[in-house]
Design an enzyme around this catalytic site. Structure first.
Site, PDB file in Angstrom:
ATOM      1  N   ARG A  16     -22.351 -18.461  -5.440  1.00  4.84           N
ATOM      2  CA  ARG A  16     -21.359 -17.684  -6.189  1.00  4.84           C
ATOM      3  C   ARG A  16     -21.092 -18.282  -7.576  1.00  4.84           C
ATOM      4  O   ARG A  16     -19.967 -18.322  -8.067  1.00  4.84           O
ATOM      5  CB  ARG A  16     -20.051 -17.572  -5.383  1.00  4.84           C
ATOM      6  N   LYS A  19     -19.195 -16.089 -10.033  1.00  8.35           N
ATOM      7  CA  LYS A  19     -17.763 -16.007  -9.719  1.00  8.35           C
ATOM      8  C   LYS A  19     -16.996 -17.176 -10.343  1.00  8.35           C
ATOM      9  O   LYS A  19     -16.002 -16.994 -11.040  1.00  8.35           O
ATOM     10  CB  LYS A  19     -17.581 -16.004  -8.202  1.00  8.35           C
ATOM     11  N   TRP A 572     -16.347  -3.011   8.039  1.00  8.77           N
ATOM     12  CA  TRP A 572     -16.358  -4.234   7.236  1.00  8.77           C
ATOM     13  C   TRP A 572     -17.236  -5.327   7.837  1.00  8.77           C
ATOM     14  O   TRP A 572     -17.072  -6.499   7.550  1.00  8.77           O
ATOM     15  CB  TRP A 572     -14.913  -4.721   7.011  1.00  8.77           C
ATOM     16  N   CYS A 654      -4.674   2.544   3.842  1.00  4.31           N
ATOM     17  CA  CYS A 654      -4.269   2.355   2.446  1.00  4.31           C
ATOM     18  C   CYS A 654      -5.398   2.671   1.475  1.00  4.31           C
ATOM     19  O   CYS A 654      -6.554   2.739   1.845  1.00  4.31           O
ATOM     20  CB  CYS A 654      -3.764   0.943   2.231  1.00  4.31           C
ATOM     21  N   GLU A 676      -0.208   3.928   2.143  1.00  2.00           N
ATOM     22  CA  GLU A 676       0.047   3.575   0.754  1.00  2.00           C
ATOM     23  C   GLU A 676       0.327   4.844  -0.017  1.00  2.00           C
ATOM     24  O   GLU A 676      -0.489   5.761  -0.026  1.00  2.00           O
ATOM     25  CB  GLU A 676      -1.178   2.871   0.169  1.00  2.00           C
ATOM     26  N   HIS A 705       0.611  -4.825  -4.600  1.00  2.83           N
ATOM     27  CA  HIS A 705      -0.429  -5.449  -5.414  1.00  2.83           C
ATOM     28  C   HIS A 705       0.110  -5.942  -6.752  1.00  2.83           C
ATOM     29  O   HIS A 705      -0.633  -6.483  -7.555  1.00  2.83           O
ATOM     30  CB  HIS A 705      -1.604  -4.497  -5.607  1.00  2.83           C
TER      31      HIS A 705
END
Ligand code: GLN
Ligand code: ZN
Length: 777
Positions: A16, A19, A572, A654, A676, A705
Site C-alpha cells: 500500500r 496510500k 463484502w 445506509c 440513512e 460522517h
C-alpha cells in the site's frame, strides 16, 4: 501468434505504498519537496507495475490505469470538464487542486463519489451542465506514456470511453430539462485531441472502455455510439498507427454486440468469466480484420484459473483468429490484491487455490506459451493448475455433509415470522414498554486508540484472553453507562471487539480465510481487505451471545444484539465461484439464524441484523434484479425469522438509493429498519411514505460522517418532516450509521441533542394526540 495484455493493474502497491505516500502528502504543508516525494512513489510504482507486465511476457504495458486518486477524475481533468463551482483551470491544474476536487475544499464539498458498477471501487462522478466546456486540460497521461516509452516499453493506453464517461456523469446546476447527452460532441472533440496526441507519441493501441455496453441502454444512448466513434474514425484509418480496442466487462455485452461491431474500431474486449455465453454472439458479428480480446482470467475474484479447462476455448479461437486473438484478465486487476508472495500466514491448503494480480499474470504467461509452444511446453504449470483445481474440488474443507443437509432441509416457513407485523408489534410493545419515538443508535461507539491497541495486542498474543475480555467488558460498561446517562431508550454494547463488521463474524465461522496484505483499493487512499469465503459456512458456536448477555446484565433497558446480515457478509467477501452466490448466502443465513435464536434464548429482546450492502448486490441489469432480490430477501428472512413474536428484529441500511427496491425492503419484514436519510434531508423518506412502508422506521436524524454536532432544532425539523410521511407511532430516532469513526466529545454532544429532539417531539405529539382524542370524545 496470440497476444496477451491486461486492462489495468492495481496501483496501490503490494505494501500500500501509494496510500502511505498520499496520506503523508495530505498531512504535509504541500511544499514542492512534499509533492516531489509523492511523485517519486507514484513513478516507482508505475515502473514496477510495467516491469511486472513485461516480465510476464505481455505484448504491451498498460498506461492510464494509474491515478493519484481516481482514473475517471483524471479523464475529467484531461478533457477539461471540471465542476465550475471550484473555479479551476484544467490546463494548469495542480496536484493539490486535484485533491481538492476529490476530497473537498474549505469552501466546496468534494465531488460526488459512487461505486464503479457492481464493484467496491468508488470513482469520482463527473459533474456537468450546459456550461461544461471540454477545452482540454492536464496532460498527465501523455507524460506517463512518455515515461513508459523512455523505459523502452511498448505502450497500450487504457482510457474510459467518451459515452461511458458521459453516462456516468451527473448534472449539477443544470436547467431541469438539460439532457447531458447533448454534451457528447464536445466530449468527443476533447477526446479526439487526446487520441491525436497519443497518436503523435506513437502509441499503437488505445483500449477504450465502454462498460455501459453491458447495460440496458435507452435508445438515445445506444444511438449515440455511432456518431461519437465516427468522429474518431479517421484517427485510426489511413496512415495513422493508432488503433482502438473497445472494452466491455462485468457482464455480457452481447445485446449490443451488433452495434459495437459497426463502430470504426479495430478490436473488442469481452468478459468471458462473468459471461462466457456471449462469445458466440461476438464471433458472429466480429469484423474480418478485428482483434478479439477475451477475458478468461477472473479480474474480480482471487481464485486460480482452471487452465486445463480454459485452454481448449483459446485453442479453438486461436485456430481461427491467429494473431487477432488477444488473451487477458476479464477486467482491470484493480479489484484483486496485488500478490500472494507477501502472505506468510495463509492457510497452506488454501494457498495453491488462489491467484492475486501478480499470479494472474503468471497464468496469462502460461496460456500464451501453451498457445505458441504447445501444451508440452507448459507441462509443469498445467500440472500445478490441475492439482490445485482437483485439491480444491476434493477438499473436505469446501463441502461438509452437515451444511449440505441443512440446506436441503430449508422449508418455506423458516423464512416467515409466526405472525403478521400487527400482531408482533403489539407483543413487542407490551414486552418492551418503550416511549413514543424511541431513541437508539446503529451499533458501534467510538473506537478509541486504546480499544484498537487492545485488539491488536490480543491478536499478536501479547494480551491474554482473560485480560482482553476484561478490557472489552470495561469498555462495554463505559458505553452502557454513557447511554444511560444520555437517556437513550434502546442500548447497544458498542462493538468495541469488532475491527470490521464482516471480518469479526468471518473469523468465527468455518469456511472463511483471511489474508495479511490482501488489500484492494476502495477509494483514494482507502483500501479494504475482503475475507475469502472458500467453503461451506458453519457456525461452530455462538459468536456474540457472551458479549451481548454481559451488556444486558448491566442495565434494565433493552440491549440490542448486533449482527451482520447474510447479504452483506457475501457482498463484502471474496466468495466461492464453485456454487451460485445464492447458495452461499443461504449458508450464511443459516449460521446467522442460529445466532439470532441463541440471542433470543439468552434473553435479548431486540436483535439488529445489519444489511448495509443489500442494495449494492443488485445486478447491473434491471432484468436480473428480480431474481437477486428474491434470494437476497429469502436469505435475510431465514436469518431473521426463527424467533417469537415478542422478539423485535431490526435491520440497518445506509448510503444508497432505496426507493427503487422498496417492495423488497418491505418484504424483509423487519420490525424496524434504520436508514440513512439525513444527508438528503429526509427525501428518501418520501419514498417510504409514498410506498406506505408498513413497519417501523428510524430515519437517521444526523450525519455521522461529519464531526459537526447538529442542533436540537435541526433534528426536530427533520423529525417533523418524518412525522408528515410516516405516522409518528411507527418512527424511531437514531443517527444515520454507526459511530465508530467519531470521537467521544462530538458523539456525546450529538446524542444529547438527539435525545432532546425526541423529547421535544414527544411533547408536541402527546399534545396533538390528546387534542385528537379530546375532539373525538
Ligand atoms: N452496526 C454497524 C455499526 O454501527 C453498522 C455499520 C454500517 O452500517 N456499515 O458500525
Ligand atoms: Zn450504516
Amino acid at each position: 501468434m496470440a497476444r496477451t495484455h491486461l486492462l489495468g493493474y492495481p496501483r496501490i502497491g503490494a505494501q500500500r505504498e501509494l496510500k502511505w505516500a498520499l496520506e503523508a502528502y495530505w498531512k504535509s504543508q504541500r511544499t514542492d519537496a512534499d509533492e516531489q516525494a509523492l511523485r517519486q512513489v507514484g513513478a516507482r510504482l508505475r515502473q514496477q507495475h510495467w516491469q511486472r507486465q513485461r516480465d510476464a511476457g505481455l505484448d504491451w504495458v498498460t498506461v492510464g490505469d494509474f491515478a493519484w486518486y481516481d482514473t475517471t477524475l483524471n479523464l475529467s481533468a484531461a478533457l477539461g470538464a471540471l465542476p465550475e463551482r471550484f473555479g479551476l483551470d484544467p490546463a494548469t491544474l495542480s496536484l493539490s487542486q486535484y485533491f481538492d476536487l476529490a476530497r473537498g475544499r474549505a469552501d466546496q464539498p468534494a465531488m460526488e463519489m459512487t461505486k464503479w458498477f457492481d464493484t467496491n471501487y468508488h470513482f469520482i462522478v463527473p459533474e456537468v451542465n450546459e456550461r461544461t466546456c471540454c477545452d482540454g486540460g492536464v496532460s498527465w497521461l501523455l507524460e506517463e506514456v512518455a515515461e513508459a516509452q523512455a523505459l523502452g516499453h511498448p505502450v497500450k493506453v487504457s482510457l474510459l470511453g467518451p459515452v461511458s464517461w458521459l453516462w456516468l456523469a451527473k448534472c449539477h446546476g443544470a436547467a431541469p430539462d438539460f439532457d447531458r447527452l447533448t454534451l457528447l460532441p464536445r466530449v468527443v472533440a476533447a477526446y479526439r485531441r487526446i487520441l491525436q496526441a497519443l497518436d503523435r507519441q506513437g502509441v499503437a493501441w488505445v483500449q477504450v472502455d465502454e462498460p455501459i455496453l453491458t447495460l440496458e441502454l435507452p435508445p438515445a444512448w445506444q444511438a449515440a455510439f455511432e456518431p461519437a466513434y465516427a468522429d474518431l474514425a479517421d484517427l485510426s484509418a489511413g496512415d495513422h498507427g493508432l488503433k482502438l480496442m473497445l472494452a466491455t466487462y462485468f457482464e455480457s455485452a452481447a445485446g449490443h454486440a451488433a452495434l459495437a461491431a459497426r463502430l470504426p474500431v479495430q478490436g473488442f474486449h469481452i468478459d468471458l468469466v462473468r459471461a462466457p455465453q456471449q462469445l458466440a454472439a461476438w464471433r458472429q458479428v466480429l469484423p474480418p480484420e478485428a482483434v478479439l480480446s477475451v477475458g478468461v482470467i477472473d479480474g474480480r475474484n482471487i481464485w486460480r484459473t482452471d487452465l486445463r479447462k480454459t485452454l481448449p476455448v483459446l485453442q479453438a479461437l486461436h485456430d481461427s483468429l491467429g494473431d487477432r486473438l488477444w488473451v487477458a484478465p476479464s477486467c482491470s486487476l484493480l479489484h484483486v490484491p496485488v500478490s500472494l508472495s507477501g502472505e506468510q500466514r495463509l492457510d497452506a491448503e488454501l494457498r495453491p487455490w488462489l491467484a492475486f494480480a501478480s499470479e494472474k499474470l503468471d497464468e496469462l504467461q502460461t496460456l500464451r506459451r501453451a498457445l505458441h509452444d504447445g501444451v508440452a511446453a507448459v507441462h509443469d504449470a498445467l500440472s500445478h493448475s490441475d492439482a490445485a483445481v482437483a485439491a480444491r474440488r476434493a477438499s473436505g474443507r469446501v463441502r461438509h455433509p452437515v451444511v449440505q443437509q441443512r440446506l436441503q432441509r430449508i422449508t418455506p416457513d423458516m423464512a416467515q415470522r409466526r405472525s403478521p407485523f400487527g400482531q408482533r408489534i403489539a407483543a413487542q410493545r407490551e414486552a418492551l414498554n418503550l416511549p413514543l419515538l424511541p431513541t437508539t443508535t446503529i451499533g458501534s461507539f467510538p473506537q478509541t486508540t486504546e480499544i484498537r491497541q487492545a485488539r491488536a495486542a490480543f491478536k499478536r498474543g501479547e494480551l491474554s484472553a482473560m485480560d482482553y475480555l476484561q478490557r472489552m467488558r470495561t469498555e462495554i460498561e463505559h458505553v452502557v453507562r454513557q447511554q444511560e446517562a444520555l437517556g437513550l431508550d434502546v442500548l447497544v454494547h458498542g462493538e468495541a471487539e469488532r475491527n470490521d463488521m464482516v471480518e469479526y463474524f468471518g473469523e468465527q465461522l468455518w469456511g472463511y480465510a483471511f489474508t495479511e496484505h490482501g488489500w484492494v483499493q476502495s477509494y483514494g487512499s482507502r483500501c479494504v481487505k475482503p475475507p475469502i469465503l472458500y467453503g461451506d459456512v458453519f457456525r461452530p458456536e455462538p459468536m456474540t451471545v457472551e458479549t451481548t448477555r454481559y451488556a444486558q446484565s448491566l442495565t434494565d433497558r433493552p440491549m440490542k444484539g448486533m449482527l451482520t446480515g447474510p447479504v452483506t457478509m457475501l457482498q463484502w467477501s471474496f466468495v466461492r465461484d464453485d456454487q451460485p452466490r445464492e447458495t452461499t448466502a443461504l449458508q450464511l443465513a443459516l449460521a446467522i439464524r442460529d445466532e439470532v435464536q441463541d440471542l433470543e434464548k439468552a434473553g435479548i429482546q431486540i436483535i439488529q441484523i445489519d444489511e448495509p450492502a443489500f442494495r449494492e448486490g443488485l445486478p447491473l441489469r434491471r432484468s436480473d434484479w428480480a431474481a437477486y432480490l428474491d434470494w437476497a430477501v429469502q436469505a435475510f428472512k431465514i436469518s431473521a425469522c426463527g424467533v417469537g413474536d415478542a422478539t423485535q428484529i431490526h435491520t440497518h441500511m445506509c448510503y444508497a438509493e432505496f426507493n427503487d427496491i422498496l417492495p423488497s425492503i418491505a418484504a424483509l419484514d423487519a420490525d424496524v429498519i434504520t436508514i440513512e436519510t439525513s444527508r438528503s434531508a429526509m427525501e428518501l423518506l418520501d419514498g417510504f411514505g409514498a410506498f406506505d412502508y408498513p413497519n417501523e422506521i428510524g430515519p437517521g436524524v444526523y450525519d455521522i460522517h461529519s464531526p459537526r454536532v447538529p442542533t436540537v432544532e435541526a433534528m426536530v425539523r427533520l423529525l417533523q418532516r418524518a412525522c408528515e410521511v410516516i405516522p409518528c407511532e411507527r418512527l424511531w430516532v437514531n443517527p444515520d450509521c454507526g459511530l465508530k469513526t467519531r470521537g467521544w466529545p462530538e458523539t456525546e454532544a450529538a446524542l444529547r441533542h438527539m435525545v432532546k429532539a425526541a423529547e421535544v417531539l414527544r411533547l408536541s405529539q402527546d399534545v396533538q394526540l390528546k387534542l385528537t382524542v379530546g375532539n373525538g370524545v
